[in-house]
Design an enzyme around this catalytic site. Sequence first.
Site, short mmCIF file in Angstrom:
data_model
loop_
_atom_site.label_atom_id
_atom_site.label_comp_id
_atom_site.label_asym_id
_atom_site.label_seq_id
_atom_site.Cartn_x
_atom_site.Cartn_y
_atom_site.Cartn_z
N ASP A 15 34.24 95.90 -65.68
CA ASP A 15 33.07 96.10 -64.81
C ASP A 15 32.43 94.78 -64.42
O ASP A 15 32.55 93.76 -65.10
CB ASP A 15 32.05 97.03 -65.47
CG ASP A 15 31.45 96.45 -66.74
OD1 ASP A 15 32.19 95.82 -67.53
OD2 ASP A 15 30.23 96.63 -66.96
N GLU A 26 30.61 96.83 -69.97
CA GLU A 26 30.13 95.71 -70.77
C GLU A 26 28.82 95.16 -70.21
O GLU A 26 27.99 94.64 -70.95
CB GLU A 26 31.19 94.61 -70.81
CG GLU A 26 30.90 93.49 -71.81
CD GLU A 26 30.02 92.37 -71.27
OE1 GLU A 26 29.52 91.56 -72.08
OE2 GLU A 26 29.84 92.29 -70.03
#
Length: 375
Positions: A80, A132
């Site tokens: 991400d 994350e």
Amino acid sequence: MTPIHTPYNGPVGHPCAAGLLRRMLEIASPSYQEASLASYLVEEMAALGYDSAYVDAAGNAVGVIERGAGPVVMLLGHMDTVDGHVPVRIEGDRLFGRGAVDAKGPLATMICAAASAADFRGTIVVVGAVEEETPASRGAMEIRRTHPQPDALLVGEPSGWSAVVLGYKGKLDLRYRVQVEPTHPSNPVAKASELAADAWQQLLAALGPDAGHGSFDTPGPTLVSLSGDLVTAEAEFSVRTPVGFDTDAFVRTLRGRLRQGELELVNTVEAVRVTRTDPVVRALSHGIRTEGGRPTPKVKTATSDMNTLAEVWNIPMATYGPGDSRLDHADDEHILLSDYFRGISVLTCALEQLGSPRSGLSTAHRSPKPAEVPA
């Protein structure tokens, strides 16, 4: 989506490595929207000769390479990115794109190095984790819940191709809310907005005069938000915490200082730090020297999935990845392709050392396989 490679076993060449990372950058994957990238990476890992590749229940892309008896080494990076578009393009040695540094570049390095480490003996598990960049780190939390503890862990974040990150500060997120009776602005009683502003001052006082973001060994406070009026107000605080910081004692102290209102503990993760003698640090340092670099140890005042996994896995670990972390989230985020290729070589060499009998890794603690199966 068609893989850019044909089935392959052996060193990943520069054109293939560059093509992999460029396509990863072209697939937008802000937090909570990583599914397309995960599917692509599973296809690519299969095409690169991984023994298995799948998307797990949390949406993580997981690839496994089995090369005989030996240690289990996990390479975990995140898929991400923060929001924001950076046009994908190559200008000379620079590859631009959102996530080029944080952290698709390091993740692509791991995918290529694992496929290239022909002399590694053991099992390599590569994980492209979700979320994350969010407070929950759901991808890493799923991995530590469902996967057996490996013998070593490498986390993919930008360290620079010739540096190794030994540790990260922890983080404490707090939310303060207060509501009082309506009153005239001239009334000397405390207003909600004043109480919220005072809560920030009380937090600073509780941390002490040495607090700040300039040192790894001191807490670093941030006033994330402050809003409200005379009747209701809310403030969000974040504290980057050093190793050994007593979160529970600090929260108790701060609550005792507040005149009114409610202080909520939103999220906390402990700091982590390893030494230069850690087997993973030694292996990465060896790889850097092999590539002609001088290994530089670093600690960072941010947090990463290394913190999340270190809370339950007491194993050799470190963080590594090409890229300049000063470009994290920047409008001109880019990675030097030459550094990316060096990073692949460094990590390939480090993996081969970790898979040798001289690595110093212990497998005595290995957990049984989990009951969960790939989604």
